[in-house]
Design an enzyme around this catalytic site. Structure first.
Site, PDB file in Angstrom:
ATOM      1  CG  ASN A   1      49.613  39.202  -9.086  1.00 32.01           C
ATOM      2  OD1 ASN A   1      50.464  38.809  -9.258  1.00 32.01           O
ATOM      3  ND2 ASN A   1      48.329  38.382  -8.611  1.00 32.01           N
TER       4      ASN A   1
ATOM      5  CG  ASN B   1      69.732  -0.164 -58.798  1.00 29.56           C
ATOM      6  OD1 ASN B   1      68.763   0.199 -59.205  1.00 29.56           O
ATOM      7  ND2 ASN B   1      70.790   0.542 -59.338  1.00 29.56           N
TER       8      ASN B   1
ATOM      9  CD  GLU C   1      42.432  39.485  -8.037  1.00 29.66           C
ATOM     10  OE1 GLU C   1      42.296  39.058  -9.210  1.00 29.66           O
ATOM     11  OE2 GLU C   1      43.816  39.704  -7.895  1.00 29.66           O
TER      12      GLU C   1
ATOM     13  N   GLY D   1      49.435  27.143 -15.270  1.00 29.92           N
ATOM     14  CA  GLY D   1      49.686  26.107 -16.320  1.00 29.92           C
ATOM     15  C   GLY D   1      49.347  26.612 -17.843  1.00 29.92           C
ATOM     16  CG  ASP D   2      46.473  29.672 -18.125  1.00 31.81           C
ATOM     17  OD1 ASP D   2      47.681  30.277 -17.644  1.00 31.81           O
ATOM     18  OD2 ASP D   2      45.340  30.160 -18.068  1.00 31.81           O
TER      19      ASP D   2
ATOM     20  CB  ALA E   1      61.653   2.961 -62.347  1.00 32.31           C
TER      21      ALA E   1
ATOM     22  CB  ALA F   1      42.208  23.251 -11.153  1.00 38.03           C
ATOM     23  N   GLY F   2      41.678  25.125 -13.813  1.00 40.81           N
ATOM     24  CA  GLY F   2      40.563  25.869 -14.413  1.00 40.81           C
ATOM     25  C   GLY F   2      39.972  25.178 -15.775  1.00 40.81           C
TER      26      GLY F   2
ATOM     27  NE  ARG G   1      37.801  33.304 -21.082  1.00 43.51           N
ATOM     28  CZ  ARG G   1      38.627  34.319 -20.634  1.00 43.51           C
ATOM     29  NH1 ARG G   1      38.894  35.190 -21.212  1.00 43.51           N
ATOM     30  NH2 ARG G   1      39.174  33.866 -19.541  1.00 43.51           N
TER      31      ARG G   1
HETATM   32  C1  UD1 Z   1      44.701  35.863 -11.175  1.00 42.66           C
HETATM   33  C2  UD1 Z   1      45.082  36.700 -10.079  1.00 42.66           C
HETATM   34  C3  UD1 Z   1      45.467  38.154 -10.438  1.00 42.66           C
HETATM   35  C4  UD1 Z   1      46.357  38.016 -11.651  1.00 42.66           C
HETATM   36  C5  UD1 Z   1      46.079  37.062 -12.689  1.00 42.66           C
HETATM   37  C6  UD1 Z   1      46.961  37.129 -13.816  1.00 42.66           C
HETATM   38  C7  UD1 Z   1      43.823  35.803  -8.121  1.00 42.66           C
HETATM   39  C8  UD1 Z   1      42.942  35.968  -7.240  1.00 42.66           C
HETATM   40  N1  UD1 Z   1      44.104  36.504  -8.958  1.00 42.66           N
HETATM   41  O1  UD1 Z   1      43.343  36.271 -11.833  1.00 42.66           O
HETATM   42  O2  UD1 Z   1      45.777  38.935  -9.548  1.00 42.66           O
HETATM   43  O3  UD1 Z   1      46.297  39.446 -12.198  1.00 42.66           O
HETATM   44  O4  UD1 Z   1      45.689  35.747 -12.172  1.00 42.66           O
HETATM   45  O5  UD1 Z   1      46.663  36.147 -14.585  1.00 42.66           O
HETATM   46  O6  UD1 Z   1      45.045  35.098  -8.149  1.00 42.66           O
HETATM   47  N2  UD1 Z   1      43.123  28.140 -11.139  1.00 42.66           N
HETATM   48  C9  UD1 Z   1      42.895  27.017 -10.408  1.00 42.66           C
HETATM   49  N3  UD1 Z   1      41.591  26.824  -9.542  1.00 42.66           N
HETATM   50  C10 UD1 Z   1      41.065  27.868  -9.273  1.00 42.66           C
HETATM   51  C11 UD1 Z   1      41.227  29.075  -9.983  1.00 42.66           C
HETATM   52  C12 UD1 Z   1      42.234  29.229 -10.807  1.00 42.66           C
HETATM   53  O7  UD1 Z   1      43.777  26.036 -10.736  1.00 42.66           O
HETATM   54  O8  UD1 Z   1      40.047  27.712  -8.604  1.00 42.66           O
HETATM   55  C13 UD1 Z   1      44.231  28.509 -12.323  1.00 42.66           C
HETATM   56  C14 UD1 Z   1      43.936  28.392 -13.578  1.00 42.66           C
HETATM   57  O9  UD1 Z   1      43.521  27.454 -14.202  1.00 42.66           O
HETATM   58  C15 UD1 Z   1      44.901  29.427 -14.136  1.00 42.66           C
HETATM   59  C16 UD1 Z   1      45.203  30.302 -13.046  1.00 42.66           C
HETATM   60  O10 UD1 Z   1      44.920  29.486 -11.839  1.00 42.66           O
HETATM   61  O11 UD1 Z   1      45.880  28.715 -14.582  1.00 42.66           O
HETATM   62  C17 UD1 Z   1      44.879  31.712 -12.797  1.00 42.66           C
HETATM   63  O12 UD1 Z   1      43.520  31.540 -12.900  1.00 42.66           O
HETATM   64  P1  UD1 Z   1      42.398  32.801 -13.240  1.00 42.66           P
HETATM   65  O13 UD1 Z   1      41.165  32.286 -13.082  1.00 42.66           O
HETATM   66  O14 UD1 Z   1      42.950  32.953 -14.903  1.00 42.66           O
HETATM   67  O15 UD1 Z   1      43.110  33.990 -12.483  1.00 42.66           O
HETATM   68  P2  UD1 Z   1      42.140  35.404 -12.557  1.00 42.66           P
HETATM   69  O16 UD1 Z   1      41.253  35.148 -11.459  1.00 42.66           O
HETATM   70  O17 UD1 Z   1      41.905  35.973 -13.678  1.00 42.66           O
END
Ligand code: UD1
Ligand code: MG
Length: 473
Positions: A174, A380, A159, A107-108, A383, A11-12, A16
């Site tokens: 993690n 055939n 975190e 998803g990424d 050309a 959902a992110g 960037r």
């Molecule tokens: C998260 C972990 C962290 C881990 C890291 C690895 C948590 C609190 N932290 O960090 O421990 O080391 O991943 O990459 O889980 N997403 C949603 N909805 C939200 C937030 C996130 O769908 O509300 C999805 C994002 O699209 C993404 C994934 O969850 O695919 C991770 O989100 P991201 O914000 O990158 O995680 P971090 O906070 O960096």
């Protein structure tokens, strides 16, 4: 393992990426980022797959329906991104009273491979509550840290933003990949709070809850497996790694790649054994290459089938087409959408086809445009032949029946049929059907004027003398 459900967090916003397109719809090796974890879920035989979407959910759903079948992936919507724990909560209604283990993926992160999930599932079976993937990093900045007790058991995940200076020194991060029991997940997620540095619902807090009950199993994976895409520099890195894996896989399966570094093969492309790819070959989409096929330098094929033993000479470009066994194509041939070359057909340099069949053993060896044409076996095509298929509004069909011979520099104004075995004289403009076995000729008869060149020279010399002679008064 059909009692397995997979939840994909996607959902992110992906700010960037600096893009109008949602991050998970950007492609790596021809496949949208989100299609990679869904593909893994499929490989594992998951009984249910739920994608948690926010940004451009309709477009993402459309892509998933197209790739995996309508409704194959359940969609849960997270309108506001309030954290990974909140994202998983949005997936719970779609999971209903699912009892089996739940695998949580992002998803990424398209580099994750099946073998690591197999290890995670094995670890989960030992633990019964929670197993997760960790990575050891020289610089773990940004990652949640794995906190362990004196016996080495995981006690919680902290975190980056909440970590003490000592905890920040922990190099084990993690990865964000979990396998968790469904009943435990429902219970633990309901108890999550937002008392943390980001005011979010952290999925990572379920680790401490699981540790309080028993052992949390961990699997340490190499960092490459969990590399995420945050911006387009990451996308390029990830795509480069995937590309290397794909070319190596084909090489191991018996395909010769003259220059893997310049060869671009999409995920899912099939290539038969003993085929050979020259430098700069690009194979996209649903392309399927048979055995013993030769693709010379610079061939670019998209959604195209090439049968056994065909030879595509340099810089053959084909889209949505099919090339039969032992056919010879190029160099510099262009097969546009709907071109079909049957067995042993030859299509040579600077020939363009579109929605055209070239029958078994038919030849169009030089400089031609063949559009909306049905060309029979053994025909055939000389050309410079052009099928005039377009009157500015509509497209019309040209039919050339078996064994006909089309002389060079002819135009066939469609709709028109040239019957079996008929001949069209070179330089003809054919506007009416040609009966089988006939000769059609439309050019003006040739006239020879004897001695014309010498007379022309005499006339020119006389004109010059007159121009340079002194003028008399
Ligand atoms: C998260 C972990 C962290 C881990 C890291 C690895 C948590 C609190 N932290 O960090 O421990 O080391 O991943 O990459 O889980 N997403 C949603 N909805 C939200 C937030 C996130 O769908 O509300 C999805 C994002 O699209 C993404 C994934 O969850 O695919 C991770 O989100 P991201 O914000 O990158 O995680 P971090 O906070 O960096
Ligand atoms: Mg975050």
């Amino acid at each position: 393992m059909s009692d397995l459900a997979v939840v994909i967090l996607a959902a992110g916003l992906g700010t960037r990426m600096k893009s109008d397109t949602a991050k998970v719809l950007h492609r790596a090796c021809g496949r949208e980022l989100i299609a990679w974890p869904v593909g893994l879920a499929r490989e594992l035989g998951a009984g249910k797959v739920v994608a948690v979407l926010g940004h451009q959910a309709d477009r993402v759903k459309h892509v998933l329906d197209t790739r995996f079948g309508a409704g194959a992936v359940d969609i849960a919507i997270q309108d506001k991104q309030l954290g990974t724990g909140h994202a998983v909560m949005q997936a719970l209604p779609a999971l209903g009273d699912w009892a089996g283990p739940i695998l949580i993926l992002y998803g990424d992160t398209p580099l994750l491979e099946r073998s690591w999930l197999d290890k995670l599932l094995t670890a989960y079976r030992d633990s019964g509550t929670l197993a997760l993937v960790t990575v050891r990093l020289a610089d773990p900045t940004g990652y949640g840290r794995i906190v362990r007790d004196a016996d080495g058991n995981l006690t919680r995940i902290v975190e980056q933003k909440d970590a003490s200076p000592a905890e920040r020194l922990i190099s084990e991060g993690n990865a964000g990949i979990y396998c968790i029991s469904a009943p435990f997940l429902r219970e633990a997620v309901a108890r999550l709070g937002t008392d943390n540095a980001q005011g979010e619902l952290y999925l990572t807090d379920v680790a401490a809850a699981a540790a309080a009950r028993g052992r949390v199993a961990t699997v340490e994976a190499p960092p490459e497996q969990v590399l995420g895409v945050n911006d387009r520099a990451d996308l390029a890195t990830v795509e480069g790694i995937l590309r290397g894996r794909i070319t190596r896989m084909h090489a191991r399966a018996g395909v010769t790649l003259r220059d893997p570094a310049s060869t671009y093969i999409d995920a899912g492309v099939e290539i038969g054994a003993d085929s050979e790819l020259g430098p700069g070959v690009v194979l996209r989409g649903k392309t399927r290459i048979g055995a013993r096929v030769r693709l010379d330098a610079g061939c670019v094929l998209e959604d195209t089938t090439v049968e056994d033993g065909a030879h595509l000479k340099p810089y053959t470009i084909a889209t949505d087409s099919s090339i039969g066994p032992a056919a010879q194509v190029g160099p510099f041939a262009h097969l546009r959408s709907g071109s079909v070359l049957e067995a042993d057909a030859h299509m040579g340099n600077f020939v363009e086809t579109k929605k055209t069949r070239l029958g078994r053993g038919a030849k169009a060896n030089h400089l031609a445009y063949l559009g909306d044409a049905d060309i029979g076996p053994k025909v055939n095509v000389g050309a410079g032949t052009i099928t005039c298929n377009y009157d500015g509004v509509n497209k019309f069909k040209t039919v050339i029946e078996e064994g006909a011979f089309i002389g060079s520099d002819s135009q066939l104004v469609a709709p028109v049929t040239v019957g079996a075995g008929a001949y069209v004289g070179a330089g003809s403009t054919i506007t009416k059907d040609v009966p089988a076995g006939a000769l059609a000729l439309t050019r003006v008869e040739q006239k020879n004027v004897e001695g014309w060149a010498a007379k022309k020279k005499e006339r020119q010399a006389a004109a010059k003398a007159a121009a340079t002679a002194p003028t008399r008064k």
